[in-house]
Write an enzyme that holds these catalytic residues in place. Sequence first.
Site, PDB file in Angstrom:
ATOM      1  N   ASN A  69       0.829  -1.202   0.000  1.00  0.00           N
ATOM      2  CA  ASN A  69       0.000   0.000   0.000  1.00  0.00           C
ATOM      3  C   ASN A  69       0.867   1.257   0.000  1.00  0.00           C
ATOM      4  O   ASN A  69       2.053   1.200  -0.306  1.00  0.00           O
ATOM      5  CB  ASN A  69      -0.983  -0.023   1.182  1.00  0.00           C
ATOM      6  CG  ASN A  69      -2.352   0.545   0.799  1.00  0.00           C
ATOM      7  OD1 ASN A  69      -2.457   1.630   0.250  1.00  0.00           O
ATOM      8  ND2 ASN A  69      -3.390  -0.214   1.086  1.00  0.00           N
ATOM      9  N   HIS A  96       3.590  -0.238  -2.470  1.00  0.00           N
ATOM     10  CA  HIS A  96       3.891  -1.666  -2.594  1.00  0.00           C
ATOM     11  C   HIS A  96       5.389  -1.979  -2.561  1.00  0.00           C
ATOM     12  O   HIS A  96       5.894  -2.797  -3.332  1.00  0.00           O
ATOM     13  CB  HIS A  96       3.259  -2.233  -3.867  1.00  0.00           C
ATOM     14  CG  HIS A  96       1.754  -2.240  -3.850  1.00  0.00           C
ATOM     15  ND1 HIS A  96       1.017  -2.274  -2.689  1.00  0.00           N
ATOM     16  CD2 HIS A  96       0.852  -2.195  -4.868  1.00  0.00           C
ATOM     17  CE1 HIS A  96      -0.275  -2.281  -2.990  1.00  0.00           C
ATOM     18  NE2 HIS A  96      -0.407  -2.211  -4.297  1.00  0.00           N
ATOM     19  N   HIS A 166      -1.850  -9.827  -3.884  1.00  0.00           N
ATOM     20  CA  HIS A 166      -2.539  -8.832  -4.712  1.00  0.00           C
ATOM     21  C   HIS A 166      -3.281  -9.491  -5.878  1.00  0.00           C
ATOM     22  O   HIS A 166      -3.230  -9.014  -7.010  1.00  0.00           O
ATOM     23  CB  HIS A 166      -1.525  -7.797  -5.228  1.00  0.00           C
ATOM     24  CG  HIS A 166      -2.116  -6.476  -5.593  1.00  0.00           C
ATOM     25  ND1 HIS A 166      -2.971  -6.300  -6.662  1.00  0.00           N
ATOM     26  CD2 HIS A 166      -1.978  -5.248  -5.035  1.00  0.00           C
ATOM     27  CE1 HIS A 166      -3.313  -5.030  -6.748  1.00  0.00           C
ATOM     28  NE2 HIS A 166      -2.729  -4.360  -5.768  1.00  0.00           N
ATOM     29  N   SER A 167      -4.006 -10.562  -5.601  1.00  0.00           N
ATOM     30  CA  SER A 167      -4.785 -11.211  -6.656  1.00  0.00           C
ATOM     31  C   SER A 167      -6.075 -10.448  -6.948  1.00  0.00           C
ATOM     32  O   SER A 167      -6.709  -9.905  -6.042  1.00  0.00           O
ATOM     33  CB  SER A 167      -5.142 -12.643  -6.250  1.00  0.00           C
ATOM     34  OG  SER A 167      -4.008 -13.466  -6.293  1.00  0.00           O
ATOM     35  N   ASP A 227     -11.103   1.887  -3.437  1.00  0.00           N
ATOM     36  CA  ASP A 227      -9.672   1.667  -3.264  1.00  0.00           C
ATOM     37  C   ASP A 227      -9.444   2.019  -1.802  1.00  0.00           C
ATOM     38  O   ASP A 227      -8.876   3.048  -1.452  1.00  0.00           O
ATOM     39  CB  ASP A 227      -8.828   2.531  -4.201  1.00  0.00           C
ATOM     40  CG  ASP A 227      -7.389   2.046  -4.302  1.00  0.00           C
ATOM     41  OD1 ASP A 227      -7.008   1.181  -3.485  1.00  0.00           O
ATOM     42  OD2 ASP A 227      -6.643   2.516  -5.177  1.00  0.00           O
ATOM     43  N   GLN A 265      -7.505  -4.121   2.141  1.00  0.00           N
ATOM     44  CA  GLN A 265      -7.649  -3.112   1.091  1.00  0.00           C
ATOM     45  C   GLN A 265      -8.473  -3.739  -0.026  1.00  0.00           C
ATOM     46  O   GLN A 265      -8.144  -4.829  -0.519  1.00  0.00           O
ATOM     47  CB  GLN A 265      -6.285  -2.670   0.561  1.00  0.00           C
ATOM     48  CG  GLN A 265      -6.340  -1.551  -0.464  1.00  0.00           C
ATOM     49  CD  GLN A 265      -6.452  -0.163   0.162  1.00  0.00           C
ATOM     50  OE1 GLN A 265      -6.284  -0.004   1.367  1.00  0.00           O
ATOM     51  NE2 GLN A 265      -6.725   0.843  -0.659  1.00  0.00           N
ATOM     52  N   GLU A 294      -6.890  -7.411  -0.609  1.00  0.00           N
ATOM     53  CA  GLU A 294      -5.497  -7.382  -0.168  1.00  0.00           C
ATOM     54  C   GLU A 294      -5.443  -7.321   1.357  1.00  0.00           C
ATOM     55  O   GLU A 294      -5.474  -6.246   1.947  1.00  0.00           O
ATOM     56  CB  GLU A 294      -4.772  -6.163  -0.765  1.00  0.00           C
ATOM     57  CG  GLU A 294      -4.923  -6.002  -2.266  1.00  0.00           C
ATOM     58  CD  GLU A 294      -4.529  -4.604  -2.711  1.00  0.00           C
ATOM     59  OE1 GLU A 294      -3.473  -4.093  -2.273  1.00  0.00           O
ATOM     60  OE2 GLU A 294      -5.291  -3.992  -3.484  1.00  0.00           O
TER      61      GLU A 294
END
Length: 327
Positions: A69, A96, A166-167, A227, A265, A294
């Site tokens: 993030n 990230h 992060h899929s 987001d 997230q 996430e």
Amino acid sequence: MNLAPDLNQVQSITLKNAQLKVSILTLGASIQSIYLNGYEHSLVLGSPKLSDYIQGAKYFGAIVGRVANRTNKGHAIIDGKTYQLPPTLPESHHLHGGPTGTGSKNWSVIEQIDDMVQLQTKLADGEMGYPGNMTVDVFYRLLDSTLEMEITATTDKLTICNFAGHSYVNLDGKGSILDHQLSIKANHYLPVNNELIPTGEVTPTAGSAFDFHQLRTIGREDYPGLDTNFCLSLNSNRPVQTVATLKGPITGLTLNYQTTEPGIQVYDGRHIQLDAQSNINQGPLTAYAGLALEAQHWPDATNQSHFPPISLAPEDTYRQITRYVFG
């Protein structure tokens, strides 16, 4: 200086059991595809082209860190000392783990059997501005119709650490995730400024457009755009538990998303734009093609003393368990 990994060195690993077939790339320790027995489409977005994972599909399925993030302007405070972390362009913030975070590394295979793989990467002291040599491991395990992801990390200096998988999920394998139904067990969320940095407020979800206590269609009339960090707990360590449920409108498939983390997230994939050759399922990938869930600590925690802390000391081990339970 060329920071891109050598794609010729990237390995693809297939995990299989009676219910699931999962492809893992050593590049970013990324989940490339998840197939559930009886269905022909992958339940997560992925590309057959490795080059996409450097550009258009960057972060697709990757383990991102050493801090996932956004960190405001890259300013990190560790033990009273300020460190400057590089921005992740085109943003002015550190995102990230920076330009060459763990999502850009080609990880090493430590152990592999039919339904489990252990991958590892090492981060040097000072790399991307962070103190401490860090060893990071991820274990992917198949448990019936569940994919379990366990991330561990150790350091030789006090540092900060906050990893996330992060899929992007699309349970129907096509269409928009705005038509999916979603529930999230969160009483609070983090408002952000126009650069997506938390304001510091922790705001109740009840009565707001961010109230997902009941399963609801994501893109209903009051859809706020997601987001957003949903606050699951003020405590860093929790037992693994279901924190979100996603349901596909066409297949009726469900994902129960479980984690130990105090935050999640949720990103609606509004910036996705890839052609059909970059989709392991059929057709082009456009805005809202997948929903990123996430699990992580809260964003910009290093600058927000009332958020769950993300410091990691040499005597401690970072550990996250997150599970994708399909049904």
